[in-house]
Design an enzyme around this catalytic site. Sequence first.
Site, PDB file in Angstrom:
ATOM      1  N   GLU A  22       0.640  40.749 -33.457  1.00 54.52           N
ATOM      2  CA  GLU A  22      -0.475  39.469 -33.792  1.00 54.52           C
ATOM      3  C   GLU A  22       0.179  38.301 -32.560  1.00 54.52           C
ATOM      4  O   GLU A  22       1.257  37.989 -33.575  1.00 54.52           O
ATOM      5  CB  GLU A  22      -0.632  39.546 -35.392  1.00 54.52           C
ATOM      6  CG  GLU A  22      -1.715  38.174 -35.711  1.00 54.52           C
ATOM      7  CD  GLU A  22      -1.317  37.061 -35.761  1.00 54.52           C
ATOM      8  OE1 GLU A  22      -1.944  36.414 -35.038  1.00 54.52           O
ATOM      9  OE2 GLU A  22      -1.449  36.575 -36.712  1.00 54.52           O
ATOM     10  N   CYS A  79      -1.262  30.437 -35.309  1.00 55.17           N
ATOM     11  CA  CYS A  79      -1.697  31.234 -34.461  1.00 55.17           C
ATOM     12  C   CYS A  79      -3.716  30.452 -34.356  1.00 55.17           C
ATOM     13  O   CYS A  79      -4.025  30.935 -33.407  1.00 55.17           O
ATOM     14  CB  CYS A  79      -1.356  32.801 -34.650  1.00 55.17           C
ATOM     15  SG  CYS A  79      -2.291  33.114 -36.176  1.00 55.17           S
ATOM     16  N   GLU A 139      -0.202  28.169 -24.911  1.00 58.64           N
ATOM     17  CA  GLU A 139      -0.076  28.040 -27.071  1.00 58.64           C
ATOM     18  C   GLU A 139       0.375  26.615 -27.489  1.00 58.64           C
ATOM     19  O   GLU A 139       1.671  26.983 -26.469  1.00 58.64           O
ATOM     20  CB  GLU A 139      -0.337  28.838 -27.755  1.00 58.64           C
ATOM     21  CG  GLU A 139      -0.154  28.245 -29.268  1.00 58.64           C
ATOM     22  CD  GLU A 139       0.183  30.055 -29.829  1.00 58.64           C
ATOM     23  OE1 GLU A 139       1.572  31.298 -29.717  1.00 58.64           O
ATOM     24  OE2 GLU A 139      -0.997  30.558 -31.000  1.00 58.64           O
ATOM     25  N   LYS A 178      12.157  42.414 -40.806  1.00 53.00           N
ATOM     26  CA  LYS A 178      12.975  41.188 -39.882  1.00 53.00           C
ATOM     27  C   LYS A 178      12.610  40.645 -40.251  1.00 53.00           C
ATOM     28  O   LYS A 178      11.344  39.734 -39.244  1.00 53.00           O
ATOM     29  CB  LYS A 178      13.837  41.990 -38.470  1.00 53.00           C
ATOM     30  CG  LYS A 178      15.046  41.348 -38.844  1.00 53.00           C
ATOM     31  CD  LYS A 178      14.840  40.317 -36.738  1.00 53.00           C
ATOM     32  CE  LYS A 178      14.103  40.088 -36.432  1.00 53.00           C
ATOM     33  NZ  LYS A 178      14.420  38.268 -36.757  1.00 53.00           N
TER      34      LYS A 178
HETATM   35  O1  TXE Z   1       8.937  33.243 -32.248  1.00 52.22           O
HETATM   36  P1  TXE Z   1       9.234  34.816 -31.138  1.00 52.22           P
HETATM   37  P2  TXE Z   1       9.136  32.226 -31.053  1.00 52.22           P
HETATM   38  C1  TXE Z   1       3.951  31.561 -30.654  1.00 52.22           C
HETATM   39  C2  TXE Z   1       4.469  30.481 -30.504  1.00 52.22           C
HETATM   40  C3  TXE Z   1       5.469  29.763 -30.388  1.00 52.22           C
HETATM   41  C4  TXE Z   1       5.661  30.573 -29.292  1.00 52.22           C
HETATM   42  C5  TXE Z   1       7.438  30.623 -29.645  1.00 52.22           C
HETATM   43  O2  TXE Z   1       3.484  29.944 -29.309  1.00 52.22           O
HETATM   44  O3  TXE Z   1       5.825  28.966 -29.969  1.00 52.22           O
HETATM   45  O4  TXE Z   1       5.511  32.128 -30.410  1.00 52.22           O
HETATM   46  O5  TXE Z   1       7.811  31.785 -30.920  1.00 52.22           O
HETATM   47  C6  TXE Z   1      11.724  37.781 -33.392  1.00 52.22           C
HETATM   48  N1  TXE Z   1      13.045  42.266 -30.626  1.00 52.22           N
HETATM   49  N2  TXE Z   1       4.184  32.012 -31.926  1.00 52.22           N
HETATM   50  O6  TXE Z   1      10.099  32.141 -29.868  1.00 52.22           O
HETATM   51  O7  TXE Z   1      10.647  35.140 -31.000  1.00 52.22           O
HETATM   52  C7  TXE Z   1      12.114  36.991 -33.965  1.00 52.22           C
HETATM   53  O8  TXE Z   1      13.563  36.638 -34.339  1.00 52.22           O
HETATM   54  C8  TXE Z   1      13.132  42.228 -31.642  1.00 52.22           C
HETATM   55  C9  TXE Z   1       3.184  32.494 -32.445  1.00 52.22           C
HETATM   56  O9  TXE Z   1      10.530  31.176 -32.201  1.00 52.22           O
HETATM   57  O10 TXE Z   1       8.241  35.219 -30.727  1.00 52.22           O
HETATM   58  C10 TXE Z   1      11.312  36.374 -34.971  1.00 52.22           C
HETATM   59  O11 TXE Z   1      11.496  37.526 -35.917  1.00 52.22           O
HETATM   60  N3  TXE Z   1      12.145  40.607 -32.206  1.00 52.22           N
HETATM   61  C11 TXE Z   1       2.944  32.919 -33.958  1.00 52.22           C
HETATM   62  C12 TXE Z   1       9.909  36.874 -34.927  1.00 52.22           C
HETATM   63  O12 TXE Z   1      10.606  38.195 -33.246  1.00 52.22           O
HETATM   64  C13 TXE Z   1      12.505  39.941 -31.764  1.00 52.22           C
HETATM   65  C14 TXE Z   1       4.432  32.762 -34.642  1.00 52.22           C
HETATM   66  C15 TXE Z   1       9.372  35.526 -33.852  1.00 52.22           C
HETATM   67  O13 TXE Z   1       9.900  35.286 -33.225  1.00 52.22           O
HETATM   68  C16 TXE Z   1      12.337  39.595 -30.676  1.00 52.22           C
HETATM   69  C17 TXE Z   1       5.417  32.321 -34.086  1.00 52.22           C
HETATM   70  C18 TXE Z   1      12.980  41.007 -29.347  1.00 52.22           C
HETATM   71  N4  TXE Z   1      14.007  40.481 -28.631  1.00 52.22           N
HETATM   72  C19 TXE Z   1       5.127  32.015 -32.894  1.00 52.22           C
HETATM   73  N5  TXE Z   1      12.999  38.423 -29.864  1.00 52.22           N
HETATM   74  C20 TXE Z   1       1.973  33.776 -34.567  1.00 52.22           C
HETATM   75  N6  TXE Z   1       1.369  34.911 -34.076  1.00 52.22           N
HETATM   76  O14 TXE Z   1       2.176  33.219 -35.378  1.00 52.22           O
HETATM   77  C21 TXE Z   1      13.101  37.624 -31.086  1.00 52.22           C
HETATM   78  N7  TXE Z   1      12.616  38.611 -31.980  1.00 52.22           N
END
Ligand code: TXE
Length: 501
Positions: A260, A294, A393, A186
């Site tokens: 991660e 990240c 972050e 996904k």
């Molecule tokens: O990411 P989400 P968001 C950090 C960064 C950013 C913050 C929020 O600080 O500002 O996270 O980002 C899926 N069950 N990083 O909210 O929600 C979603 O559809 C299952 C760090 O945009 O974490 C997407 O595919 N899946 C980072 C994925 O999770 C779920 C990279 C990531 O989205 C879900 C990105 C649920 N309940 C953001 N809710 C890194 N580590 O590099 C969301 N998703």
Amino acid sequence: MQTRRNEISRHPLVIRGYVGGRFTDASPTEEIAVIDPATEQRVATLYESSAEEVDRAVIAARTAFDRGPWGRATVAERQKALLAIHDAILAHAEELAFLETINTGIPLSQTRNVHIPRAAYNFRFFAEYINQAGGEVFTQEPGLMSLVTYEPIGVCALIGPWNMPLGLTAMKIAGALAFGNACVVKPSELTPLTVTRLFEIIEGILPEGVMNLVNGRGPVTGTALVSHPGIDMVSFTGGTVTGSAILASLAKGIKGSAMELGGKSANIVFADADFDQALDAALMSSFMNNGQMCLAGSRIFIERKIADRFIEAFSRRVPALKIGDPIQEGTEIGPMINAAQRERMARYAESGLSEGATLLCGGHRFSGLATGYYFEPTAMLAPSNEVAICREEIFGPFAAIQVFDEEDEVIAKANESDFGLVGYVWTQDLQRSMRAASALRTGTVLVNTPIIRDLRTGFGGYKQSGLGREGAKGSQAMFTEMKTTIIARAPRTLPRMGAGA
Ligand code: TXE
């Protein structure tokens, strides 16, 4: 490229799921607009995978794993498939880089030179790795032989982020497939273009049902996937809050996971460092990938003896970064992924000021372009490590600088964080670098080098930066079950229970 972009905005792409060897119908489900963050135009319509479609995808993967040929494929067969995927990505590299750029806003020079080659390399790396990755045999005990073998875990749910959609998701897919698993992938609903295109360009390489795709929002498609009883584990890259919610859901079924998550990595520059390298690297660590990384090393600590010179040079370079359309050659900073992320930058600039930080440059929405979620690359001098810009972050082009005097002091401050992903150290003193490397509570320490990933090692974090490690042995641990088999090589002397004295 502009012509292709115009064409796409006239006829947006269609994003669907891929289940059991075919794309699903774009049947009546929620339609989500996928946006180019530079033009704010729709580039695709995503037909969201419902819980029912997720169920079909998991069943397809389950069937492929339990009854299909993949779990029993020879190393040579798995290598052939992985290398074919590697080749397919490289054959479509230019198109994938373009799609990644118009979907994420990350400059084309970076998607073309870093993201897409790396996405392909993951498959080659794991193809080579599985030929050598073995188990263990213990024969020290006379008459016994203990074997440790690693068997595929089953059906893996692979959830990718939006900041390096193909590269980071490819790492999960390559690892899961290499060790004989089936998977349901996904991508982020914000950036589904390249992962969906991957499914098109590799059609026919894998047996039916081994690799499935669902597309949709976290609370709908993501939740249905991670709570499905048919999955065996989740590998997730994303935010800490979402990671924590997924862990809570997995706890109900006692399912494993690899997480991660975020970071707030310290970038420590001692006075004896190679000044120019440390400066170039600090800019790269804070602003590459539009700062949405990240492993960004954007919590910068400078030793007082060189602080004025470093801050002056840094503050001169940041406003000179070339902000622009990410598909244009020469652009160094593109737009944020969406308006919400841009507003977040503005809020952090305000919070920095209200907590006593000094604005060195940037700090505002960028107004030089008619469209796009642009924010000026920003640097602030922080009064302490306690303020939000040094704690949280930010995930954008935003550097928070602090000045330090002593080695012990800076190591303690670097470790004063909820996160523990990477620690960057710049010094010419070998022993100091070794002391710092062992004292930093982070999954990776990089000495005298900016961002680098080496798949032979593990990448992941301490504390809230995550669980598990990605890369060679870490991925093996993530995507396999360790099995112990103990064999008696000779009859054993056993107590004769119930046979009398
Ligand atoms: O990411 P989400 P968001 C950090 C960064 C950013 C913050 C929020 O600080 O500002 O996270 O980002 C899926 N069950 N990083 O909210 O929600 C979603 O559809 C299952 C760090 O945009 O974490 C997407 O595919 N899946 C980072 C994925 O999770 C779920 C990279 C990531 O989205 C879900 C990105 C649920 N309940 C953001 N809710 C890194 N580590 O590099 C969301 N998703």
